[in-house]
Structures are given as structure tokens and as C-alpha cells.
Design a protein around this motif. Structure first.
Motif, PDB file in Angstrom:
ATOM      1  N   GLU A 288       0.920  -1.198  -0.006  1.00 39.78           N
ATOM      2  CA  GLU A 288       0.133   0.060  -0.024  1.00 39.78           C
ATOM      3  C   GLU A 288       0.766   1.104  -0.041  1.00 39.78           C
ATOM      4  N   SER A 289       1.760   1.148   0.709  1.00 42.25           N
ATOM      5  CA  SER A 289       2.892   2.421   0.610  1.00 42.25           C
ATOM      6  C   SER A 289       3.940   2.469  -0.211  1.00 42.25           C
ATOM      7  N   LEU A 290       3.988   1.289  -1.241  1.00 43.24           N
ATOM      8  CA  LEU A 290       5.336   1.058  -2.062  1.00 43.24           C
ATOM      9  C   LEU A 290       4.585   1.226  -3.420  1.00 43.24           C
ATOM     10  N   ASP A 291       4.671   2.187  -4.191  1.00 43.51           N
ATOM     11  CA  ASP A 291       4.421   2.143  -5.605  1.00 43.51           C
ATOM     12  C   ASP A 291       5.594   1.429  -6.552  1.00 43.51           C
TER      13      ASP A 291
END
Length: 337
Positions: free
Chosen positions: A57-60
Motif C-alpha cells: 500500500e505504501s510502495l508504488d
């Protein structure tokens, strides 16, 4: 938790080599030992992919490629292998593995997602044929070039401003694997047994025709569509499909049904899933699958004003990846007629 290594070891002796020291695979110094093991083994199973240190969720993700030297590891180990090669991939999202798909030394590719505590035995049972897989991809696996075709700030699903569409409903370019793709250890054949091919809907005095945009501005049917909120939507599409297992192994098949809107409607979807069923069919046998689909839910389109409308004209119902199809015609009649 049973790892794939432990589960595979239950089927035979395994010479395990790490190949990469970490998921991001920054170095290639562990590739030669993996190649040497593959050169001696009766069969080679390569386990690769990504994890929550790369997608979360926090890593594109910046691309759709395997990280670091994983692609090089897979190609070199496959080229060195003495026996058949199976590639097992861990990921939640799609990966551009065109290189592996097109490598003649890689005989099978298994996407395992992020498995649970029994994921190891599940992988081993599929590889060794104890279980016949019958899954379908729930998302499109795009080529990496797709990430350069549109900015991540572009939210519309439809193609817009020269950017391609998103999801199987609107994207019509080339892919690594399309939505709904899946293989089995057997072969299934579909036959359409029966189908209702039209619905005639008589409008009352409170139901009105609704204009929609067509690619050809000169095309103007008498009643282009009706908003679904104004319809009772009791009409159904019902049909039967015979699923024949033509192979020598029992298996289950996921029969996916799509609808395609009438040709010429502007900015609408290419197709959409309107139903599916999983059916288990013993080898050499057949089973009949029955579908009853609501006309409004299955054939509606959403226009730019966000109205759900049922277009008149010739829709198309397709089963599987366009294996079989049949037309379904919607005709509106004025309450005075």
C-alpha cells in the motif's frame, strides 16, 4: 507454514540453490551455482517474483519488471537446465515476463500469488500433477511499456487524451496475459445448446427514450436507449453451454460470460463480465451449465453523465475468450404501439 522447498522435497530429492541473496536480487554471484544444479537435475523449478518489500500500500512500483538480476537468473538457469523447467511466480500484481513466456526452455509458468500456510503443498501438487489447476487471471498482465503510456495521475478507465484505457473492459492493446487467462492439464470444448436471442420491451407513458453518443454522428436509431432506473428490468437472458472434457484428466473449468455492446456506441466498454460458473467435468465426459442473466445488469452501459442505460440494437454474448458467441437484440416499443 510449509514452504515450497519442503513440499517439493516430499516428491523427490531437491538440490536447492538460492540464486539471489534477497528479493531485490542486487547481485548475480549466486547465479552460477543455480545453473550448475539445473545442469544436473532431472527437472528444474525456478521460484521468483516479488513480495511486500516491493509492492504494498505504501510502495508504488515504478515498472512491471522482475527486480534486479531475476530475469537474468531465470534465463541462464533455464538455458543450463538438463530437464524440463517450471517457473513459479509470487506477486499480487501483474509482471512483464515476456522473456520467460517466449523462452522455449521454460515449459510451464505457475502464478502462486501470495500463498498461505498450505501454499507450498498446493504448488507442489500442481507441478507434479496431483491437482489439475483451473484458475483464471483476475487481472490483466500488461507489458512494461504500458506504464509509460499514461501518467499515474490519470484516473479515468476509458481512453482519454491519447492515453490507453485501463482494465480488460477498456484496454485493447497487446498484453503478456489477458484477464481471464488460464491453463489446465486437460482440454475443454464448449457447445452452445440453447439460447434466447432477443428481448422486446414495451415502454409505458412514463418511460422515455434516452439519447446516447455514437461514433457516427449521423446514426440516429428511433430509440437509442432507456435509462435502467426507468425500467422494471425483469427480462432475462437464458442459455445453456455444454462443457466437454476432451482430455484424459479430470478437471474443473471456469466458464466466463461476457457481453459486448452494440457496435458504434462512443466511449463505451469493449466487453464486460456478466456471469461465470465453475464446473467439474470428469475426463471424457460433459456437463451442461445453465445461465440466467438479468438484461439490464448484463447489457447496460454507463454514459459520460454517469447514467446507467440499456442500449437498443444488437448486443453480443460471448463465452470464454470468444470461443462461442451469439447475438442478443434489444428492441423498445412505444406504449402507443
Amino acid at each position: 507454514m510449509i514452504s515450497p522447498l519442503d513440499a517439493l522435497s516430499a516428491y523427490g530429492a531437491v538440490d536447492y540453490q538460492a540464486g539471489c541473496s534477497e528479493m531485490k536480487c542486487w547481485g548475480e554471484n549466486l547465479i552460477p551455482p543455480a545453473m550448475q544444479a539445473a545442469a544436473k537435475a532431472d527437472a528444474t523449478i525456478i521460484i521468483a517474483g516479488i513480495d511486500l518489500s516491493i509492492e504494498a500500500e505504501s510502495l508504488d512500483r515504478d515498472d512491471l519488471l522482475l527486480p534486479g538480476f531475476q530475469s537474468k537468473l531465470i534465463n541462464q538457469v533455464a538455458d543450463a537446465a538438463k530437464g524440463p523447467v517450471v517457473l513459479v511466480l509470487f506477486s499480487a500484481g501483474g509482471l512483464d515476463i515476456s522473456f520467460a513466456k517466449n523462452n522455449p526452455k521454460i515449459g510451464a509458468i505457475l502464478w502462486a500469488g501470495y500463498p498461505g500456510e498450505k501454499g507450498g503443498p498446493a504448488i507442489a501438487d500442481v507441478i507434479f500433477g496431483k491437482y489439475n489447476p483451473g484458475g483464471r487471471l483476475p487481472l490483466t498482465w500488461h507489458e512494461d511499456s504500458y506504464t509509460h503510456m499514461l501518467p499515474m495521475t490519470s484516473m479515468p478507465l476509458r481512453p482519454v487524451d491519447g492515453y490507453p484505457g485501463r482494465t480488460y473492459k477498456f484496454f485493447n492493446g497487446s498484453t503478456v496475459y489477458p484477464f481471464g487467462y488460464g491453463l489446465s492439464y486437460t482440454k475443454f470444448n464448449y457447445t452452445l445448446k440453447s439460447a434466447v436471442r432477443s428481448a422486446h420491451i414495451k415502454l409505458d407513458k412514463f418511460q422515455h427514450c434516452y439519447s446516447i453518443k455514437y461514433q457516427d454522428d449521423s446514426y440516429n436509431p428511433p430509440c437509442p436507449s432507456v435509462r435502467t432506473d426507468d425500467l422494471d428490468c425483469e427480462k432475462e437472458i437464458h442459455f445453456e453451454v455444454q462443457v466437454q472434457n476432451e482430455g484424459a484428466k479430470d478437471g474443473s473449468e471456469v466458464v466466463i460470460v461476457y457481453s459486448k455492446p452494440p457496435q458504434g456506441i462512443a466511449a463505451t466498454h469493449i466487453k464486460q463480465v456478466v456471469g461465470f460458473q465453475r464446473v467439474f467435468v470428469p475426463a471424457g465426459r460433459s456437463k451442461t451449465v445453465k445461465f440466467r442473466l438479468n438484461v439490464c445488469n448484463s447489457l447496460r452501459v454507463t454514459d459520460y453523465n454517469a447514467y446507467s442505460v440499456l442500449p437498443s440494437g444488437g448486443h453480443t454474448i460471448t463465452i470464454g475468450n470468444d470461443i462461442i458467441s451469439f447475438p442478443f437484440h434489444i428492441n423498445f416499443r412505444n406504449y402507443c404501439n
